[in-house]
Design a protein around this motif. Sequence first.
Motif, PDB file in Angstrom:
ATOM      1  N   LYS A 277     -10.189  50.882 -83.941  1.00  0.00           N
ATOM      2  CA  LYS A 277      -8.791  51.256 -84.177  1.00  0.00           C
ATOM      3  C   LYS A 277      -8.643  52.691 -84.656  1.00  0.00           C
ATOM      4  N   ASP A 278      -9.690  53.257 -85.256  1.00  0.00           N
ATOM      5  CA  ASP A 278      -9.644  54.649 -85.710  1.00  0.00           C
ATOM      6  C   ASP A 278     -11.063  55.185 -85.809  1.00  0.00           C
ATOM      7  N   ILE A 279     -11.188  56.476 -86.124  1.00  0.00           N
ATOM      8  CA  ILE A 279     -12.531  57.073 -86.144  1.00  0.00           C
ATOM      9  C   ILE A 279     -13.340  56.583 -87.346  1.00  0.00           C
ATOM     10  N   ILE A 280     -12.671  56.127 -88.391  1.00  0.00           N
ATOM     11  CA  ILE A 280     -13.414  55.572 -89.531  1.00  0.00           C
ATOM     12  C   ILE A 280     -14.161  54.326 -89.094  1.00  0.00           C
ATOM     13  N   GLU A 281     -13.462  53.446 -88.343  1.00  0.00           N
ATOM     14  CA  GLU A 281     -14.120  52.240 -87.845  1.00  0.00           C
ATOM     15  C   GLU A 281     -15.221  52.587 -86.851  1.00  0.00           C
ATOM     16  N   ALA A 282     -14.969  53.599 -86.011  1.00  0.00           N
ATOM     17  CA  ALA A 282     -15.960  53.990 -85.001  1.00  0.00           C
ATOM     18  C   ALA A 282     -17.238  54.533 -85.632  1.00  0.00           C
ATOM     19  N   LEU A 283     -17.109  55.126 -86.821  1.00  0.00           N
ATOM     20  CA  LEU A 283     -18.256  55.792 -87.451  1.00  0.00           C
ATOM     21  C   LEU A 283     -18.760  55.073 -88.700  1.00  0.00           C
ATOM     22  N   LYS A 284     -18.269  53.874 -88.945  1.00  0.00           N
ATOM     23  CA  LYS A 284     -18.606  53.188 -90.200  1.00  0.00           C
ATOM     24  C   LYS A 284     -20.102  52.912 -90.367  1.00  0.00           C
ATOM     25  N   ASP A 285     -20.828  52.780 -89.240  1.00  0.00           N
ATOM     26  CA  ASP A 285     -22.266  52.524 -89.326  1.00  0.00           C
ATOM     27  C   ASP A 285     -23.097  53.792 -89.127  1.00  0.00           C
ATOM     28  N   LYS A 286     -22.410  54.938 -89.003  1.00  0.00           N
ATOM     29  CA  LYS A 286     -23.127  56.180 -88.707  1.00  0.00           C
ATOM     30  C   LYS A 286     -22.988  57.236 -89.797  1.00  0.00           C
ATOM     31  N   LEU A 287     -22.004  57.053 -90.679  1.00  0.00           N
ATOM     32  CA  LEU A 287     -21.791  58.004 -91.763  1.00  0.00           C
ATOM     33  C   LEU A 287     -21.832  57.287 -93.101  1.00  0.00           C
ATOM     34  N   SER A 288     -22.119  58.032 -94.141  1.00  0.00           N
ATOM     35  CA  SER A 288     -22.147  57.469 -95.488  1.00  0.00           C
ATOM     36  C   SER A 288     -20.714  57.234 -95.970  1.00  0.00           C
ATOM     37  N   PRO A 289     -20.514  56.413 -97.007  1.00  0.00           N
ATOM     38  CA  PRO A 289     -19.161  56.187 -97.534  1.00  0.00           C
ATOM     39  C   PRO A 289     -18.447  57.481 -97.931  1.00  0.00           C
ATOM     40  N   SER A 290     -19.185  58.416 -98.531  1.00  0.00           N
ATOM     41  CA  SER A 290     -18.547  59.674 -98.937  1.00  0.00           C
ATOM     42  C   SER A 290     -18.151  60.499 -97.717  1.00  0.00           C
ATOM     43  N   GLU A 291     -18.964  60.443 -96.663  1.00  0.00           N
ATOM     44  CA  GLU A 291     -18.627  61.166 -95.431  1.00  0.00           C
ATOM     45  C   GLU A 291     -17.437  60.525 -94.732  1.00  0.00           C
ATOM     46  N   LEU A 292     -17.395  59.199 -94.733  1.00  0.00           N
ATOM     47  CA  LEU A 292     -16.254  58.500 -94.132  1.00  0.00           C
ATOM     48  C   LEU A 292     -14.961  58.874 -94.845  1.00  0.00           C
ATOM     49  N   ALA A 293     -15.050  59.036 -96.163  1.00  0.00           N
ATOM     50  CA  ALA A 293     -13.857  59.405 -96.941  1.00  0.00           C
ATOM     51  C   ALA A 293     -13.378  60.812 -96.628  1.00  0.00           C
ATOM     52  N   SER A 294     -14.266  61.655 -96.108  1.00  0.00           N
ATOM     53  CA  SER A 294     -13.913  63.045 -95.801  1.00  0.00           C
ATOM     54  C   SER A 294     -13.414  63.233 -94.373  1.00  0.00           C
ATOM     55  N   LEU A 295     -13.461  62.179 -93.564  1.00  0.00           N
ATOM     56  CA  LEU A 295     -13.023  62.309 -92.172  1.00  0.00           C
ATOM     57  C   LEU A 295     -11.555  62.711 -92.097  1.00  0.00           C
ATOM     58  N   PRO A 296     -11.181  63.518 -91.101  1.00  0.00           N
ATOM     59  CA  PRO A 296      -9.775  63.914 -90.958  1.00  0.00           C
ATOM     60  C   PRO A 296      -8.880  62.702 -90.699  1.00  0.00           C
ATOM     61  N   HIS A 297      -7.720  62.686 -91.348  1.00  0.00           N
ATOM     62  CA  HIS A 297      -6.782  61.569 -91.191  1.00  0.00           C
ATOM     63  C   HIS A 297      -5.743  61.839 -90.110  1.00  0.00           C
ATOM     64  N   SER A 298      -5.628  63.080 -89.679  1.00  0.00           N
ATOM     65  CA  SER A 298      -4.649  63.399 -88.640  1.00  0.00           C
ATOM     66  C   SER A 298      -5.337  64.130 -87.496  1.00  0.00           C
ATOM     67  N   ILE A 299      -4.962  63.743 -86.289  1.00  0.00           N
ATOM     68  CA  ILE A 299      -5.504  64.348 -85.071  1.00  0.00           C
ATOM     69  C   ILE A 299      -4.324  64.688 -84.178  1.00  0.00           C
ATOM     70  N   ASP A 300      -4.270  65.923 -83.700  1.00  0.00           N
ATOM     71  CA  ASP A 300      -3.200  66.326 -82.781  1.00  0.00           C
ATOM     72  C   ASP A 300      -3.604  65.959 -81.360  1.00  0.00           C
ATOM     73  N   ILE A 301      -2.805  65.103 -80.735  1.00  0.00           N
ATOM     74  CA  ILE A 301      -3.046  64.736 -79.343  1.00  0.00           C
ATOM     75  C   ILE A 301      -2.053  65.513 -78.486  1.00  0.00           C
ATOM     76  N   ILE A 302      -2.553  66.441 -77.708  1.00  0.00           N
ATOM     77  CA  ILE A 302      -1.732  67.276 -76.824  1.00  0.00           C
ATOM     78  C   ILE A 302      -2.124  66.928 -75.394  1.00  0.00           C
ATOM     79  N   GLY A 303      -1.283  66.146 -74.730  1.00  0.00           N
ATOM     80  CA  GLY A 303      -1.652  65.666 -73.405  1.00  0.00           C
ATOM     81  C   GLY A 303      -2.916  64.831 -73.489  1.00  0.00           C
ATOM     82  N   ASP A 304      -3.965  65.248 -72.748  1.00  0.00           N
ATOM     83  CA  ASP A 304      -5.243  64.526 -72.813  1.00  0.00           C
ATOM     84  C   ASP A 304      -6.289  65.309 -73.597  1.00  0.00           C
ATOM     85  N   ILE A 305      -5.825  66.178 -74.501  1.00  0.00           N
ATOM     86  CA  ILE A 305      -6.715  66.960 -75.355  1.00  0.00           C
ATOM     87  C   ILE A 305      -6.433  66.631 -76.816  1.00  0.00           C
ATOM     88  N   ALA A 306      -7.476  66.394 -77.588  1.00  0.00           N
ATOM     89  CA  ALA A 306      -7.350  66.162 -79.025  1.00  0.00           C
ATOM     90  C   ALA A 306      -7.806  67.406 -79.774  1.00  0.00           C
TER      91      ALA A 306
END
Length: 353
Positions: free
Chosen positions: A77-106
């Motif tokens: 559902k989001d990048i936190i879920e996608a990376l939950k097994d690949k990053l540490s808890p502190s790194e997950l907390a630092s992930l960006p919460h907003s992503i600009d979607i412009i057409g098919d470019i993020a």
Amino acid sequence: MQSFAVKVKKNSAELVRQALRRLNLLNTGFVTVKDAISVLLPIVGKPSDQQWQLIKAIDPDASLLVADFQQIARRPKDIIEALKDKLSPSELASLPHSIDIIGDIAVVEVPEELKHHEPLIGNAILEVYKNVQAVYVKAGRVEGIFRTRPLRCIAGIPKEETVHKEYGCSFVLNVNKVYFSPRLLSERQRVVSQVKAGEVIVDMFAGVGPYAIRIAKATNAKVYAIDVNPEAIRYLKRNIELNRVQDRVIPILGDSRQIILSELINVADRVIMNLPTQAYDYLDAACSALKKEGGIIHYYEFTREAFNLEASKERLSKRIQELGRKVLGVIYAGRVKQVAPRTWQIVIDVKVA
């Protein structure tokens, strides 16, 4: 993986599926199994006697069993879920919460402590957003008279041009060559909804035309769309044709002050000043563009969170009066979006005589 299932004849499968869905029994996490004459419908648990009677009423030959099913692959559902097994808890907390979607470019801003994980984050964004083909990271600030920001591709196809759709309008643009913010969607709609039929608008910093074209599509207003960036004007012209508003939007390349003072004095019912870093310095041109009887200015600027909005309104009103115009009142003032910690873009709509 094993699950309870209902085995039914092929010709009654769809009716049974609908019934299972209504009964909240259908297990949508598994792939339905079919053969030439029957269908196995996965269910979340053993039906009650009453539920089973309803199923048998649709297909008297229905049977209950346990079968093996293939799980349906689900996007995180989001990048936190996608990376939950690949990053540490502190790194997950630092992930960006907003992503600009412009057409098919993020476009995303990655904090310094996660720079070494940029490819991982980029691929996670591709996994979450199925329509995104390229992910760019912000590699600097929005700067210069063209309002562009350096971007760097971190995942996907390294494409820069895309088509962004908004309220029935399409905007072709290059994310590296022009300024465009999807976060202004609601603000643009707020302004568009105020425009009345027959108005003349001067869009002083038009970019690829998100204000101008949306106004023209929604009304029969005439819009002079000015921008100093040749690439923005090139895309603006394409977008005018793409959205079929050639008779309502006039693209003009150049500095808006020079253009207004030479060509557009006293023509506008409404002026849009979406250049927060320089709008205050261009108020003389905005006042000159308004008709002699006055009109409305949509004024944007950046302000610190603790800064009093009333002070911004007073500063704006004082400057307009210094320029020989009379301020009849502030129609609206508020925050548009946060651009940095404790820093906001604000808008002030002022009625001027």
